[in-house]
Design an enzyme around this catalytic site. Structure first.
Site, mmCIF file in Angstrom:
data_model
loop_
_atom_site.group_PDB
_atom_site.id
_atom_site.type_symbol
_atom_site.label_atom_id
_atom_site.label_comp_id
_atom_site.label_asym_id
_atom_site.label_seq_id
_atom_site.Cartn_x
_atom_site.Cartn_y
_atom_site.Cartn_z
ATOM 1 N N ALA A 1 55.951 84.691 -7.627
ATOM 2 C CA ALA A 1 54.701 84.218 -7.016
ATOM 3 C C ALA A 1 55.050 83.329 -5.819
ATOM 4 C CB ALA A 1 53.896 83.438 -8.039
ATOM 5 N N ARG B 1 47.948 77.677 -7.136
ATOM 6 C CA ARG B 1 48.056 77.735 -5.681
ATOM 7 C C ARG B 1 48.340 79.144 -5.167
ATOM 8 N NH1 ARG B 1 52.417 78.129 -2.713
ATOM 9 N NH2 ARG B 1 53.684 77.852 -4.567
ATOM 10 N N GLU C 1 72.919 78.032 -4.262
ATOM 11 C CA GLU C 1 71.759 77.171 -3.983
ATOM 12 C C GLU C 1 72.112 75.695 -4.181
ATOM 13 O OE1 GLU C 1 68.684 76.666 -6.881
ATOM 14 O OE2 GLU C 1 67.075 76.855 -5.414
ATOM 15 N N LEU D 1 53.672 80.353 -17.627
ATOM 16 C CA LEU D 1 54.088 81.746 -17.460
ATOM 17 C C LEU D 1 53.064 82.387 -16.542
ATOM 18 C CD1 LEU D 1 55.026 82.646 -21.142
ATOM 19 C CD2 LEU D 1 56.607 82.638 -19.193
ATOM 20 N N SER E 1 56.444 71.217 -12.096
ATOM 21 C CA SER E 1 55.867 72.542 -12.182
ATOM 22 C C SER E 1 56.986 73.530 -12.469
ATOM 23 C CB SER E 1 55.184 72.874 -10.854
ATOM 24 O OG SER E 1 54.842 74.252 -10.806
ATOM 25 N N ALA E 2 56.814 74.329 -13.513
ATOM 26 C CA ALA E 2 57.923 75.165 -13.943
ATOM 27 C C ALA E 2 57.485 76.605 -14.204
ATOM 28 C CB ALA E 2 58.555 74.587 -15.204
ATOM 29 N N HIS F 1 71.426 85.581 -12.310
ATOM 30 C CA HIS F 1 72.292 85.760 -11.123
ATOM 31 C C HIS F 1 72.964 84.432 -10.786
ATOM 32 C CE1 HIS F 1 72.979 87.003 -6.741
ATOM 33 N NE2 HIS F 1 73.731 87.774 -7.501
ATOM 34 N N TYR G 1 64.613 69.950 -0.605
ATOM 35 C CA TYR G 1 65.612 69.210 -1.391
ATOM 36 C C TYR G 1 66.805 68.630 -0.624
ATOM 37 C CZ TYR G 1 63.017 71.402 -5.158
ATOM 38 O OH TYR G 1 62.008 71.825 -5.982
HETATM 39 N N1 THF Z 1 58.229 79.671 -6.793
HETATM 40 C C1 THF Z 1 57.999 80.288 -7.969
HETATM 41 N N2 THF Z 1 56.895 81.002 -8.134
HETATM 42 N N3 THF Z 1 58.880 80.215 -8.988
HETATM 43 C C2 THF Z 1 60.032 79.497 -8.859
HETATM 44 O O1 THF Z 1 60.833 79.443 -9.822
HETATM 45 C C3 THF Z 1 60.307 78.826 -7.651
HETATM 46 N N4 THF Z 1 61.447 78.054 -7.456
HETATM 47 C C4 THF Z 1 61.972 77.980 -6.106
HETATM 48 C C5 THF Z 1 60.848 77.842 -5.191
HETATM 49 N N5 THF Z 1 59.656 78.368 -5.443
HETATM 50 C C6 THF Z 1 59.380 78.950 -6.630
HETATM 51 C C7 THF Z 1 62.762 79.240 -5.783
HETATM 52 N N6 THF Z 1 63.603 79.645 -6.881
HETATM 53 C C8 THF Z 1 64.029 83.581 -8.148
HETATM 54 C C9 THF Z 1 64.673 82.563 -8.820
HETATM 55 C C10 THF Z 1 64.528 81.239 -8.392
HETATM 56 C C11 THF Z 1 63.710 80.962 -7.298
HETATM 57 C C12 THF Z 1 63.055 81.993 -6.649
HETATM 58 C C13 THF Z 1 63.224 83.301 -7.057
HETATM 59 C C14 THF Z 1 64.175 85.020 -8.559
HETATM 60 O O2 THF Z 1 63.483 85.879 -8.065
HETATM 61 N N7 THF Z 1 65.098 85.349 -9.446
HETATM 62 C C15 THF Z 1 65.314 86.733 -9.862
HETATM 63 C C16 THF Z 1 66.298 87.437 -8.968
HETATM 64 C C17 THF Z 1 67.492 86.623 -8.603
HETATM 65 C C18 THF Z 1 68.483 87.349 -7.732
HETATM 66 O O3 THF Z 1 69.044 88.363 -8.183
HETATM 67 O O4 THF Z 1 68.717 86.900 -6.591
HETATM 68 C C19 THF Z 1 65.808 86.721 -11.314
HETATM 69 O O5 THF Z 1 65.709 87.789 -11.939
HETATM 70 O O6 THF Z 1 66.232 85.695 -11.805
HETATM 71 C C20 THF Z 1 61.931 77.172 -8.502
HETATM 72 O O7 THF Z 1 62.902 76.292 -8.234
#
Ligand code: THF
Length: 279
Positions: free
Chosen positions: A278, A21, A58, A221, A180-181, A51, A94
């Site tokens: 993404a 997507r 969250e 991935l 989806s992970a 983090h 959620y």
């Molecule tokens: N979209 C995508 N592409 N991946 C996901 O895991 C995801 N989620 C949620 C909704 N859409 C998604 C959002 N969850 C991070 C971590 C979890 C997320 C979104 C972003 C992230 O960027 N983590 C970084 C920085 C964290 C920080 O310092 O704030 C990291 O390095 O872990 C899946 O539930």
């Protein structure tokens, strides 16, 4: 957390190239499972720094039934910003489905309160389930997250779609079905979040913690995590000892927890690895 790295290797070696997507492209496998015995340490990835504060904030946000990023941002959690509208709304994601699922007659169901009441009253029930998958509120994938929210739908379809609790020998286990992970960025958050939720609900129900079982549908991935050596860097690192969680207070309800109630002892991870998300 060796099993997490093994799953990453599995996707690198056996994954099939697929578009998605977001247009980023992925390597993906279908149908996998991880299992963590929560009595043997808290399952927090150690081969990079997670983090934790964002994970906790969250989860508290989900439990409060909130769906606006402003509350998250005020608390230093910026992981949902990309999908929100200008005024910070994400639509019925959620928090909405967990705490106020809308029924055909307009009344709402608080699935979290109900499942905890059932764990206490009827621990051997085989329907201790919370669902975030509400087909009536799904986004239209031909539109942007923001356009979907404007029209009253979720910004994103729930990735962690359904979870079930199971009580045996005085221990509470939890299994999540994740459709989806995003294995590199999302999954460390998702594992920690559900492990934390299981600890909290166990405390509220006077149970010990059992297993967290993490079942995956499309486990992928993103190409820009593989090609940028981001994944490979993590695969070269040796996992360290898991931290332990101490919850310093027992609030009156599942909705009474605060950030400072959670103490993680012995978390000594490898350095952070920055990766693009993404959208
Ligand atoms: N979209 C995508 N592409 N991946 C996901 O895991 C995801 N989620 C949620 C909704 N859409 C998604 C959002 N969850 C991070 C971590 C979890 C997320 C979104 C972003 C992230 O960027 N983590 C970084 C920085 C964290 C920080 O310092 O704030 C990291 O390095 O872990 C899946 O539930």
């Amino acid at each position: 957390m060796k099993q997490y790295l093994d799953l990453m290797r599995d996707v690198v070696e056996n994954g099939v190239t697929r578009g998605d997507r977001t247009g980023t492209g992925t390597r993906s496998v279908f149908g996998r499972q991880l299992r963590f015995d929560l009595s043997k340490g808290f399952p927090l990835v150690t081969t990079k720094t997670v983090h934790l504060k964002s994970v906790i904030v969250e989860l508290l946000w989900f439990l409060q039934g909130r769906t606006d990023v402003n509350w998250l941002k005020e608390r230093g959690c910026n992981i949902w910003n990309e999908w929100a509208t200008e005024n910070g709304d994400l639509g019925p994601v959620y928090g909405k489905q967990w705490r106020s699922w809308v029924c055909p007659d307009g009344s709402t169901i608080d699935q979290i309160s109900q499942v905890i009441a059932q764990i206490k009253k009827n621990p051997y029930s085989r329907r201790l389930i919370v669902s975030a998958w509400n087909p009536a509120d799904l986004p239209d994938e031909s539109m942007s997250p923001q356009q979907n929210v404007e029209q009253g739908r979720m910004a994103l379809a729930a990735c962690h779609t359904l979870f079930q609790f199971y009580v045996a020998d005085g221990k509470l286990s939890c299994q999540l079905y994740q459709r989806s992970a995003d294995l590199f960025l999302g999954v460390p958050f998702n594992i920690a979040s559900y492990a934390l939720l299981t600890h909290m609900i166990a405390q509220q129900c006077d149970l010990d913690v059992g297993d967290f079982v993490h079942t995956f549908g499309d486990c992928h991935l993103y190409n820009n995590h593989i090609s940028g050596d981001i994944v490979y860097e993590q695969l070269t690192r040796i996992p360290k000892k898991l931290p332990t969680l101490r919850i310093s207070r027992r609030p009156d309800s599942i909705f009474g927890y605060e950030l400072q109630d959670f103490e993680f002892e012995g978390y000594d991870p490898h350095p952070r690895i920055v990766a693009p998300i993404a959208v």
